[in-house]
Design an enzyme around this catalytic site. Structure first.
Site, mmCIF file in Angstrom:
data_model
loop_
_atom_site.group_PDB
_atom_site.id
_atom_site.type_symbol
_atom_site.label_atom_id
_atom_site.label_comp_id
_atom_site.label_asym_id
_atom_site.label_seq_id
_atom_site.Cartn_x
_atom_site.Cartn_y
_atom_site.Cartn_z
ATOM 1 N N LYS A 56 0.852 -1.203 0.000
ATOM 2 C CA LYS A 56 0.000 0.000 0.000
ATOM 3 C C LYS A 56 0.882 1.246 0.000
ATOM 4 O O LYS A 56 1.959 1.250 0.616
ATOM 5 C CB LYS A 56 -0.899 -0.042 1.235
ATOM 6 C CG LYS A 56 -1.981 1.025 1.261
ATOM 7 C CD LYS A 56 -2.931 0.821 2.446
ATOM 8 C CE LYS A 56 -3.976 1.899 2.553
ATOM 9 N NZ LYS A 56 -4.926 1.678 3.667
ATOM 10 N N SER A 90 -9.905 1.890 2.746
ATOM 11 C CA SER A 90 -9.000 2.613 1.897
ATOM 12 C C SER A 90 -7.988 1.730 1.151
ATOM 13 O O SER A 90 -7.389 2.179 0.182
ATOM 14 C CB SER A 90 -8.234 3.640 2.722
ATOM 15 O OG SER A 90 -7.423 3.000 3.689
ATOM 16 N N SER A 98 -10.155 -0.540 6.927
ATOM 17 C CA SER A 98 -9.569 -0.386 5.588
ATOM 18 C C SER A 98 -8.886 -1.604 4.996
ATOM 19 O O SER A 98 -8.538 -1.598 3.823
ATOM 20 C CB SER A 98 -8.574 0.767 5.591
ATOM 21 O OG SER A 98 -9.263 1.970 5.459
HETATM 22 N N1 GLN Z 1 -13.249 4.095 6.228
HETATM 23 C C1 GLN Z 1 -12.724 4.525 7.471
HETATM 24 C C2 GLN Z 1 -12.351 5.974 7.397
HETATM 25 O O1 GLN Z 1 -12.601 6.566 6.405
HETATM 26 C C3 GLN Z 1 -11.560 3.673 7.867
HETATM 27 C C4 GLN Z 1 -10.318 4.027 7.154
HETATM 28 C C5 GLN Z 1 -9.175 3.148 7.521
HETATM 29 O O2 GLN Z 1 -9.347 2.095 8.131
HETATM 30 N N2 GLN Z 1 -7.987 3.603 7.189
HETATM 31 O O3 GLN Z 1 -11.816 6.522 8.302
#
Ligand code: GLN
Length: 486
Positions: free
Chosen positions: A73, A148, A172
């Site tokens: 990532k 994400s 994410s």
């Molecule tokens: N979707 C969640 C957010 O927008 C979690 C993001 C993540 O786990 N990095 O914060």
């Protein structure tokens, strides 16, 4: 999958170089449509693969991950490689060192194909918030891959990587895994070092694998886990070979199903989830209803604590220490004001043009919640509720070994469906966020698919384990994988 490739390597059916080339060929062919990769690291990959082949040629033993190609990532640092976290402010940032997880993977002989797409600074649930454009779901190109870590999940699901690393602050790793039909694993907070990860919310962030199978997740975890002196929050527990716990059995394990969760589910998700529950029962697990009375506050607690930590973590991106500086791009910035440049204006302009709307929203929310007079009302109170949620889990784990929930409230949605309504997007994480709030390990495993518009869309289920009990968590997830619902 990794085990089979490993066998092929040691039996000389394929070389690591050939395997790596095969993956690059697939990326070349498909990735213009999917857009999982931002940066390819071909030279590095070929060099890594050649080393493994040389070892095999010398008759030396190789490790399970040695020569196996994967993706990283873009918020994880690989020395000498661009790391943008998909923000314009880091567009030209080259990481000067390896993240601990990257260093450990290198030592284990894994091959790095490249860096993959994500929502900017890991904020989002669809990968639509990447400054470089969205990744598409390989199962259905009209749908989002989740986020994400959408690039990581799409790369694995499309066969453009055998394994990928993601990060998970509120879901994410698990939510995109659920959307793309692959396995996503968030370890216990502290199990994996966060050194070299571009931080989002430091008390919630964890790095973990996205893979095709639970065994593959266990293989990657065994390499990246363990104490690290560079991360004071990494736990003092030695890394283990987690594959040893994959017995295919769950008999005797107690699995909790949360009261009140299932009733409100979308009927298709409910049907998929109930089949999974029935299957665990069939396999000999004891299913028990449990109560988590404070879990309903998870999302509000997250949306106080996370922005506070975001506002602090992202303060370092000011156009001086890292990445782009507004002045350097003044010709491409339409309303750039060249007069009276001073340090403050450099900070403001760099952040104004370099940071996207979603991180800005969170920086503002967090700065507000932490400001004098509001700290007690918001941040401190959220931390207290966090403790209550943790106590709910402690109590539940007196009665059960694992907790079973759906991973997501719906299967993958279409592009732009939720971009204009942040609350809808935030609700995506309703089942996943709690594991980050309390710090327990959690995994998403593909469950029975759901038919939408004549297409079979993946739907994951989530298992949460006790703190540092990755063994039982992986064991139960793997048992379903080898005895899935027919
Ligand atoms: N979707 C969640 C957010 O927008 C979690 C993001 C993540 O786990 N990095 O914060």
């Amino acid at each position: 999958m990794i085990r089979e490739l490993h066998e092929k390597l040691i039996n000389h059916e394929i070389t690591a170089v050939q395997l790596t080339e095969e993956y690059f060929a697939r990326i070349e062919k498909q990735d213009k449509d999917i857009f999982a990769y931002l940066t390819l690291t071909k030279d590095l990959a070929m060099e890594q693969a050649r080393k493994v082949d040389a070892k095999i040629a010398r008759g030396e033993e190789i490790g399970m991950l040695e020569g196996i190609p994967g993706a990283i990532k873009d918020n994880l640092c690989v020395a000498g490689v661009r790391a943008t976290a998909c923000s314009k402010i880091l567009d030209n940032y080259i990481a000067p060192y390896d993240a601990t997880v990257v260093e450990r993977l290198k030592e284990a002989g894994a091959v790095f194909l490249g860096k993959v797409n994500m929502d900017e600074f890991a904020m989002g649930s669809s990968t639509e918030k990447s400054a470089y454009g969205p990744t598409k779901n390989p199962v259905d190109l009209e749908r989002v891959p989740g986020g994400s870590s959408g690039g990581s999940a799409a790369a694995v699901a499309s066969g453009e990587a055998v394994w990928a690393l993601g990060t998970d602050t509120g879901g994410s790793i698990r939510q995109p895994a659920s959307f793309c039909g692959v396995v996503g694993f968030k370890p216990t907070y502290g199990r994996v070092s966060r050194y070299g990860a571009i931080a989002m919310a430091s008390s919630l962030d964890q790095i973990g694998p996205i893979t095709k199978t639970v065994e593959d997740a266990a293989i990657v975890l065994s390499v990246i886990a363990g104490e690290d002196k560079m991360d004071a929050t990494s736990a003092q527990s030695p890394a283990k070979d987690y594959t040893r716990y994959l017995t295919g059995e769950v008999a005797g394990l107690k699995i909790g199903v949360v009261k009140g969760y299932v009733e409100k589910l979308n009927p298709d998700v409910k049907a998929s989830f109930e089949k999974v529950v029935a299957q665990y029962k069939e396999m000999g697990a004891e299913i028990k209803e449990i109560e988590l009375p404070n879990v309903k506050y998870s999302l509000p607690v997250y949306y106080i604590i996370m922005p506070c930590e975001v506002s602090s973590n992202l303060a370092r991106f000011d156009g001086v220490k890292y990445g782009m500086r507004a002045e350097d791009h003044k010709d491409s910035i339409l309303d750039f004001v060249p007069e009276n440049r001073n340090l403050i204006e450099t900070y403001l302009d760099s952040r104004r043009y370099g940071i996207g709307a979603e991180p800005k929203r969170r920086i503002m929310l967090g700065t507000y919640a932490l400001s004098s007079g509001y700290y007690d009302a918001y941040y401190l109170r959220a931390q207290k509720v966090r403790t209550l949620i943790k106590q709910d889990f402690e109590k539940a784990y007196e009665a059960v070994d694992l907790i079973l929930t759906p991973t997501t409230p719906s299967p993958a949605f279409k592009f732009d469906e939720k971009t204009n309504d942040p609350i809808q997007m935030y609700l995506e994480d309703i089942f996943t966020i709690t594991a980050n709030i309390v710090g327990v390990p959690a995994i998403s495993v593909p469950g029975p698919a759901i038919e939408v518009d004549d297409k079979q869309l993946p739907q994951g289920f989530q298992l949460m384990g006790k703190w540092f009990d990755e063994e039982n968590l992986l064991r139960a997830a793997h048992a379903y994988e080898v005895h899935p619902v027919k």
